[in-house]
Design an enzyme around this catalytic site. Structure first.
Site, PDB file in Angstrom:
ATOM      1  CB  CYS A  33      40.588   7.530  69.139  1.00  0.00           C
ATOM      2  SG  CYS A  33      41.835   6.915  69.784  1.00  0.00           S
ATOM      3  CB  CYS A  82      40.007   2.913  69.687  1.00  0.00           C
ATOM      4  SG  CYS A  82      40.780   3.577  68.538  1.00  0.00           S
ATOM      5  CB  CYS A  89      44.938   6.346  67.521  1.00  0.00           C
ATOM      6  SG  CYS A  89      43.832   6.015  66.934  1.00  0.00           S
ATOM      7  NE  ARG A 147      60.828  10.355  56.415  1.00  0.00           N
ATOM      8  CZ  ARG A 147      60.218  11.287  55.670  1.00  0.00           C
ATOM      9  NH1 ARG A 147      58.802  10.826  55.440  1.00  0.00           N
ATOM     10  NH2 ARG A 147      59.868  13.036  56.117  1.00  0.00           N
ATOM     11  CG  HIS A 196      54.483  19.724  56.164  1.00  0.00           C
ATOM     12  ND1 HIS A 196      56.142  19.967  55.312  1.00  0.00           N
ATOM     13  CD2 HIS A 196      53.805  20.654  56.347  1.00  0.00           C
ATOM     14  CE1 HIS A 196      55.794  21.187  55.034  1.00  0.00           C
ATOM     15  NE2 HIS A 196      54.557  21.794  55.006  1.00  0.00           N
ATOM     16  N   GLY A 243      67.484  25.844  53.381  1.00  0.00           N
ATOM     17  CA  GLY A 243      67.484  24.708  52.586  1.00  0.00           C
ATOM     18  C   GLY A 243      65.713  24.131  52.257  1.00  0.00           C
ATOM     19  CB  THR A 244      62.678  24.928  51.828  1.00  0.00           C
ATOM     20  OG1 THR A 244      61.775  24.210  51.120  1.00  0.00           O
ATOM     21  CG2 THR A 244      63.120  26.700  52.374  1.00  0.00           C
ATOM     22  CB  SER A 245      62.485  22.611  46.320  1.00  0.00           C
ATOM     23  OG  SER A 245      61.525  21.913  46.938  1.00  0.00           O
ATOM     24  CG  ASP A 248      65.003  16.754  60.556  1.00  0.00           C
ATOM     25  OD1 ASP A 248      65.810  16.459  60.041  1.00  0.00           O
ATOM     26  OD2 ASP A 248      64.987  17.198  61.880  1.00  0.00           O
TER      27      ASP A 248
HETATM   28  C1  BV8 Z   1      47.294  21.535  52.599  1.00  0.00           C
HETATM   29  C2  BV8 Z   1      55.444  15.972  55.987  1.00  0.00           C
HETATM   30  C3  BV8 Z   1      44.970  22.276  52.870  1.00  0.00           C
HETATM   31  C4  BV8 Z   1      55.358  14.246  55.987  1.00  0.00           C
HETATM   32  C5  BV8 Z   1      55.501  16.907  53.536  1.00  0.00           C
HETATM   33  C6  BV8 Z   1      48.098  25.840  47.293  1.00  0.00           C
HETATM   34  C7  BV8 Z   1      47.824  26.289  48.576  1.00  0.00           C
HETATM   35  C8  BV8 Z   1      47.900  25.349  49.315  1.00  0.00           C
HETATM   36  C9  BV8 Z   1      47.663  23.980  48.974  1.00  0.00           C
HETATM   37  C10 BV8 Z   1      48.791  23.212  48.153  1.00  0.00           C
HETATM   38  C11 BV8 Z   1      48.288  24.552  47.493  1.00  0.00           C
HETATM   39  N1  BV8 Z   1      48.937  24.032  46.253  1.00  0.00           N
HETATM   40  C12 BV8 Z   1      48.766  22.526  46.118  1.00  0.00           C
HETATM   41  C13 BV8 Z   1      48.868  22.199  47.822  1.00  0.00           C
HETATM   42  C14 BV8 Z   1      48.670  20.701  47.830  1.00  0.00           C
HETATM   43  C15 BV8 Z   1      50.109  20.576  48.421  1.00  0.00           C
HETATM   44  C16 BV8 Z   1      51.417  20.859  48.023  1.00  0.00           C
HETATM   45  O1  BV8 Z   1      51.620  21.724  48.659  1.00  0.00           O
HETATM   46  N2  BV8 Z   1      51.231  20.169  47.120  1.00  0.00           N
HETATM   47  C17 BV8 Z   1      52.929  20.073  46.668  1.00  0.00           C
HETATM   48  C18 BV8 Z   1      53.367  18.640  45.593  1.00  0.00           C
HETATM   49  C19 BV8 Z   1      52.694  21.362  45.116  1.00  0.00           C
HETATM   50  N3  BV8 Z   1      49.706  21.222  49.931  1.00  0.00           N
HETATM   51  C20 BV8 Z   1      49.578  19.838  50.772  1.00  0.00           C
HETATM   52  O2  BV8 Z   1      49.344  19.137  50.777  1.00  0.00           O
HETATM   53  C21 BV8 Z   1      50.296  20.744  52.595  1.00  0.00           C
HETATM   54  N4  BV8 Z   1      48.369  20.605  52.901  1.00  0.00           N
HETATM   55  O3  BV8 Z   1      47.234  22.839  52.154  1.00  0.00           O
HETATM   56  O4  BV8 Z   1      45.768  21.201  52.939  1.00  0.00           O
HETATM   57  C22 BV8 Z   1      44.638  21.322  51.394  1.00  0.00           C
HETATM   58  C23 BV8 Z   1      44.568  20.506  50.761  1.00  0.00           C
HETATM   59  C24 BV8 Z   1      44.160  19.825  49.749  1.00  0.00           C
HETATM   60  C25 BV8 Z   1      44.221  21.010  48.228  1.00  0.00           C
HETATM   61  C26 BV8 Z   1      44.608  21.862  48.919  1.00  0.00           C
HETATM   62  C27 BV8 Z   1      45.156  22.310  50.520  1.00  0.00           C
HETATM   63  C28 BV8 Z   1      50.749  19.783  52.955  1.00  0.00           C
HETATM   64  C29 BV8 Z   1      51.911  19.460  52.336  1.00  0.00           C
HETATM   65  C30 BV8 Z   1      52.469  18.959  53.538  1.00  0.00           C
HETATM   66  C31 BV8 Z   1      53.405  17.780  52.896  1.00  0.00           C
HETATM   67  N5  BV8 Z   1      54.480  16.728  54.055  1.00  0.00           N
HETATM   68  N6  BV8 Z   1      56.222  16.251  55.010  1.00  0.00           N
HETATM   69  C32 BV8 Z   1      56.541  13.524  55.360  1.00  0.00           C
HETATM   70  O5  BV8 Z   1      57.684  14.550  55.600  1.00  0.00           O
HETATM   71  O6  BV8 Z   1      56.597  12.267  55.355  1.00  0.00           O
HETATM   72  S1  BV8 Z   1      56.025  17.809  52.848  1.00  0.00           S
HETATM   73  C33 BV8 Z   1      57.848  17.454  52.271  1.00  0.00           C
HETATM   74  O7  BV8 Z   1      58.084  17.839  51.087  1.00  0.00           O
HETATM   75  C34 BV8 Z   1      58.444  18.499  53.448  1.00  0.00           C
HETATM   76  O8  BV8 Z   1      58.355  18.531  54.508  1.00  0.00           O
HETATM   77  C35 BV8 Z   1      59.101  19.929  52.516  1.00  0.00           C
HETATM   78  O9  BV8 Z   1      57.554  21.013  53.029  1.00  0.00           O
HETATM   79  C36 BV8 Z   1      58.945  19.713  51.616  1.00  0.00           C
HETATM   80  C37 BV8 Z   1      59.547  19.140  50.783  1.00  0.00           C
HETATM   81  O10 BV8 Z   1      60.695  20.225  50.248  1.00  0.00           O
HETATM   82  P1  BV8 Z   1      62.007  21.642  50.681  1.00  0.00           P
HETATM   83  O11 BV8 Z   1      61.846  21.043  52.571  1.00  0.00           O
HETATM   84  O12 BV8 Z   1      61.588  22.532  50.696  1.00  0.00           O
HETATM   85  O13 BV8 Z   1      62.572  19.902  50.434  1.00  0.00           O
HETATM   86  P2  BV8 Z   1      63.184  19.457  48.844  1.00  0.00           P
HETATM   87  O14 BV8 Z   1      64.441  18.309  48.990  1.00  0.00           O
HETATM   88  O15 BV8 Z   1      62.443  20.096  47.777  1.00  0.00           O
HETATM   89  O16 BV8 Z   1      64.379  20.848  48.583  1.00  0.00           O
HETATM   90  C38 BV8 Z   1      65.410  20.425  49.037  1.00  0.00           C
HETATM   91  C39 BV8 Z   1      66.054  22.018  49.252  1.00  0.00           C
HETATM   92  O17 BV8 Z   1      67.848  22.509  49.874  1.00  0.00           O
HETATM   93  C40 BV8 Z   1      66.495  22.076  47.593  1.00  0.00           C
HETATM   94  O18 BV8 Z   1      66.557  23.216  47.508  1.00  0.00           O
HETATM   95  C41 BV8 Z   1      68.646  21.999  47.497  1.00  0.00           C
HETATM   96  O19 BV8 Z   1      68.771  22.577  46.892  1.00  0.00           O
HETATM   97  C42 BV8 Z   1      68.538  22.313  49.031  1.00  0.00           C
HETATM   98  N7  BV8 Z   1      70.024  21.450  49.797  1.00  0.00           N
HETATM   99  C43 BV8 Z   1      70.215  20.185  49.503  1.00  0.00           C
HETATM  100  N8  BV8 Z   1      71.318  20.682  50.452  1.00  0.00           N
HETATM  101  C44 BV8 Z   1      71.583  21.662  50.505  1.00  0.00           C
HETATM  102  C45 BV8 Z   1      70.551  22.334  50.983  1.00  0.00           C
HETATM  103  N9  BV8 Z   1      70.479  23.684  51.245  1.00  0.00           N
HETATM  104  C46 BV8 Z   1      71.341  24.123  51.957  1.00  0.00           C
HETATM  105  N10 BV8 Z   1      72.322  23.781  52.940  1.00  0.00           N
HETATM  106  C47 BV8 Z   1      72.232  22.250  51.982  1.00  0.00           C
HETATM  107  N11 BV8 Z   1      73.308  21.462  52.458  1.00  0.00           N
HETATM  108 ZN    ZN Z   2      42.623   4.758  69.004  1.00  0.00          ZN
END
Ligand code: BV8
Ligand code: ZN
Length: 256
Positions: free
Chosen positions: A134, A160, A129, A73, A121, A197-199, A106
């Site tokens: 650490c 470490c 690390c 990535r 995120h 651009g977010t779902s 990105d």
């Molecule tokens: C957390 C980094 C405390 C890694 C990512 C309620 C409250 C709090 C937490 C939760 C909750 N309910 C559930 C949770 C847990 C979880 C969560 O949300 N799960 C989801 C599946 C329901 N949340 C977490 O774990 C978060 N931590 O809250 O900590 C906690 C912990 C545990 C339990 C409770 C509380 C951390 C979430 C972060 C995860 N890391 N990224 C990496 O990138 O590798 S998330 C990653 O996926 C992205 O960062 C982004 O957030 C997500 C993808 O979503 P989008 O960006 O919307 O992209 P997607 O592909 O879905 O959609 C694209 C859109 O673009 C579409 O609509 C499409 O139509 C559109 N599009 C396409 N082309 C275009 C366009 N738009 C415009 N122009 C175009 N050309």
């Molecule tokens: Zn370390």
């Protein structure tokens, strides 16, 4: 509503706005060639669900697989360029107070010219690390691969010796300290919020449009498709980032 015509209501909001917050997701980078999370993963990664592999469990059970995915990535992000949507937002920020809050890991907003981007995120390029106590940053260059490699052994931390991990927030992990507070302050201090651009599936990021709207800030979704947010915003413009944002920013251009 035409994808190539800025809705009148939006033009009025844009022209009145003095402070704008733009919430961006993976769709913002789609026209730069970076697949969104919702798109099926291609090639080697086809059989892995990003929601599974971007998790602490995946890291603990198979660090080399997870690290190999991020090495790929990083290579894709390096090869990508900011698109017309990124560039339009950077241009706008030079004459209006525009702040970016992104879920993306990105660096395309920064490479387009936006500074102090809030990364809810984390960031692909910020390796560190994996040992909680650490956490030393890792500034050695990553192997720039031309082909995806399924497994890459994470290098040891120079302090470490624990494995180095990507500086992103995995599912199940807390967001960076203060990130949501900063983002909340920004949307509440704005007179227009754009959601591009977010779902709207991932929380707590997906709560920000509701927070803005609950305080009377107009919220506009810019997305070619309907999302979980569509019935929770004031206006939906079915266009893409690279098509819509240049038109929107142009509609706010100073009279010649
Ligand atoms: C957390 C980094 C405390 C890694 C990512 C309620 C409250 C709090 C937490 C939760 C909750 N309910 C559930 C949770 C847990 C979880 C969560 O949300 N799960 C989801 C599946 C329901 N949340 C977490 O774990 C978060 N931590 O809250 O900590 C906690 C912990 C545990 C339990 C409770 C509380 C951390 C979430 C972060 C995860 N890391 N990224 C990496 O990138 O590798 S998330 C990653 O996926 C992205 O960062 C982004 O957030 C997500 C993808 O979503 P989008 O960006 O919307 O992209 P997607 O592909 O879905 O959609 C694209 C859109 O673009 C579409 O609509 C499409 O139509 C559109 N599009 C396409 N082309 C275009 C366009 N738009 C415009 N122009 C175009 N050309
Ligand atoms: Zn370390």
């Amino acid at each position: 509503m035409s994808a190539d015509l800025v809705p009148d209501e939006l033009v009025a909001w844009v022209r009145q706005a003095t402070t704008v917050t733009v919430l961006t997701g993976a769709g913002m980078s789609a026209e730069s060639g970076i697949a969104t999370f919702r798109d099926a993963q291609t090639g080697l990664w086809e059989r892995y669900d990003p929601m599974q592999i971007a998790s602490v469990d995946a890291w603990l059970s198979d660090p080399s697989l997870v690290y190999g995915w991020y090495v790929w990535r990083v290579a894709v992000a390096h090869a990508a360029a900011p698109n017309a949507g990124h560039l339009a937002l950077a241009d706008w920020a030079r004459r209006t107070r525009v702040r970016i809050v992104t879920q993306n890991v990105d660096d395309l907003h920064e490479r387009a010219g936006n500074s102090d981007v809030v990364h809810l995120h984390g960031e692909l390029m910020a390796l560190r690390c994996s040992d909680e106590w650490c956490g030393a940053p890792y500034d050695q260059p990553l192997p720039i691969v031309s082909e995806p490699t399924e497994r890459v052994t994470p290098p040891p931390c120079s302090v470490c010796g624990a494995p180095v991990r990507p500086g992103v927030v995995w599912f199940g992990e807390m967001l960076p300290e203060g990130a949501m507070d900063t983002a909340a302050d920004l949307v509440l201090g704005s007179d227009l919020v754009l959601v591009v651009g977010t779902s709207g599936i991932v929380y707590p990021a997906a709560m920000l449009p509701d927070l803005a709207r609950g305080h009377g800030v107009p919220v506009v979704e810019i997305n070619p498709e309907a999302t979980d947010l569509s019935d929770r915003v004031d206006l939906c413009w079915r266009t893409t980032a690279a098509r819509g944002l240049p038109l929107l920013v142009g509609s706010d251009a100073p009279a010649p």
